[in-house]
Scaffold this motif. Sequence first.
Motif, PDB file in Angstrom:
ATOM      1  N   GLU A 194      47.158  43.547  46.505  1.00  0.00           N
ATOM      2  CA  GLU A 194      48.458  43.594  44.689  1.00  0.00           C
ATOM      3  C   GLU A 194      47.867  43.014  43.458  1.00  0.00           C
ATOM      4  OE1 GLU A 194      49.933  46.287  44.720  1.00  0.00           O
ATOM      5  OE2 GLU A 194      50.096  46.859  46.534  1.00  0.00           O
ATOM      6  N   ALA A 195      47.545  41.284  44.147  1.00  0.00           N
ATOM      7  CA  ALA A 195      47.450  39.961  43.072  1.00  0.00           C
ATOM      8  C   ALA A 195      45.951  40.962  41.929  1.00  0.00           C
ATOM      9  CB  ALA A 195      46.971  39.495  43.563  1.00  0.00           C
ATOM     10  N   THR A 196      44.786  41.959  43.065  1.00  0.00           N
ATOM     11  CA  THR A 196      43.941  42.658  41.985  1.00  0.00           C
ATOM     12  C   THR A 196      43.513  44.211  41.319  1.00  0.00           C
ATOM     13  OG1 THR A 196      42.357  41.611  44.090  1.00  0.00           O
ATOM     14  CG2 THR A 196      41.555  43.567  42.373  1.00  0.00           C
ATOM     15  N   LEU A 197      44.786  44.846  42.007  1.00  0.00           N
ATOM     16  CA  LEU A 197      45.559  46.104  41.092  1.00  0.00           C
ATOM     17  C   LEU A 197      46.056  45.281  39.874  1.00  0.00           C
ATOM     18  CD1 LEU A 197      46.545  48.129  44.265  1.00  0.00           C
ATOM     19  CD2 LEU A 197      44.843  48.740  42.714  1.00  0.00           C
ATOM     20  N   GLN A 198      47.114  44.621  39.767  1.00  0.00           N
ATOM     21  CA  GLN A 198      47.583  43.913  38.581  1.00  0.00           C
ATOM     22  C   GLN A 198      46.402  43.211  37.755  1.00  0.00           C
ATOM     23  OE1 GLN A 198      50.364  41.609  39.355  1.00  0.00           O
ATOM     24  NE2 GLN A 198      50.897  40.321  37.936  1.00  0.00           N
ATOM     25  N   ALA A 199      45.117  42.806  38.231  1.00  0.00           N
ATOM     26  CA  ALA A 199      44.455  41.776  37.374  1.00  0.00           C
ATOM     27  C   ALA A 199      43.455  43.043  36.299  1.00  0.00           C
ATOM     28  CB  ALA A 199      43.743  41.048  38.190  1.00  0.00           C
ATOM     29  N   LYS A 200      43.303  44.152  37.644  1.00  0.00           N
ATOM     30  CA  LYS A 200      41.813  45.106  36.761  1.00  0.00           C
ATOM     31  C   LYS A 200      43.553  46.738  37.034  1.00  0.00           C
ATOM     32  CE  LYS A 200      38.595  44.909  37.064  1.00  0.00           C
ATOM     33  NZ  LYS A 200      37.713  43.897  35.976  1.00  0.00           N
TER      34      LYS A 200
END
Length: 307
Positions: A194-200
Amino acid sequence: MKNIWMWPQTEINSKTITDNMTRLEEIEQYFASLYAPYKVVYFSRARVGMMAISAVKELARPQLTFVQPFSSHCVLSAISHLSTPTTTALSQSSQQVIYHQWGEKTQINQQIYNKVLIEDAVDSLILTNDKSELFPNNAPFCLISLPKVIPVSIGAIVVCQFDADYHKLTAQRMLMEQNIDKVLEQINIAPFKEATLQAKPMLTPVMEKSIKELVELSAEKIKANLVRIHQIFPQILNNVDQFNKRLPSNVVISQSTISQLALTEESLAKLIPFTIIEQQRSYFDYQRQQCEKVWLLPCHVQANWTE
């Protein structure tokens, strides 16, 4: 029997996600055409879109944002990114998020809910550009989660009622973009997903068909499911035509209806051609401002009522 969740389920991993900008443009162009003259901004997740909306509207921690009781963790965490969510202090809230529950259109009393920020239509497959469907409570934004309405891994669209908000939202999406090495590898690590999807926020789903085909096939399946549910439960679903502009992910059955029909969980289950993973949820009545337990009949694209 097959197990069916209340929404379609597609695995999120490096095989189902891409950073293909052509795919992003295809999704935005399709929905912008469908909902014209309203403009559309794509985000990797609905919760990321909600965070972006909070930013462009300059929400702040001292502000209370009303969300309905028993809201999901993703809604509460997205709102709490900038403002403070409340499920009780409606009269003190600076803005409100109105959830169109499982695809049912929610109409609120605008004297009570007087500053609606988001039409949370995450699991509504809206097939029209009618303002009365996209913005029934006159919110500036309508939010739809693609994995809840079609079989894809990620993605959400924000439909903007006003052009100025559209331009701010596209700029905010660029501000949220972060440089991350080995993005697709990070997606496969559960704590980083989820952190990656938020950052991208511009990551898109891998799709075997065009977005147009996926929407049309999903709409056809949901309509067929609704017809079949009507045949099995005419007392519960007595008007299939009510869904010609907005298709739900689930048919909601009130506890009073269950009691009137003298149905039990066991007797209901015998009439359903699959096993529902979570059959009961809390439903918030925006008119009475009360919660009640309801039963759900999934009718989305992965719920097969017709075979």
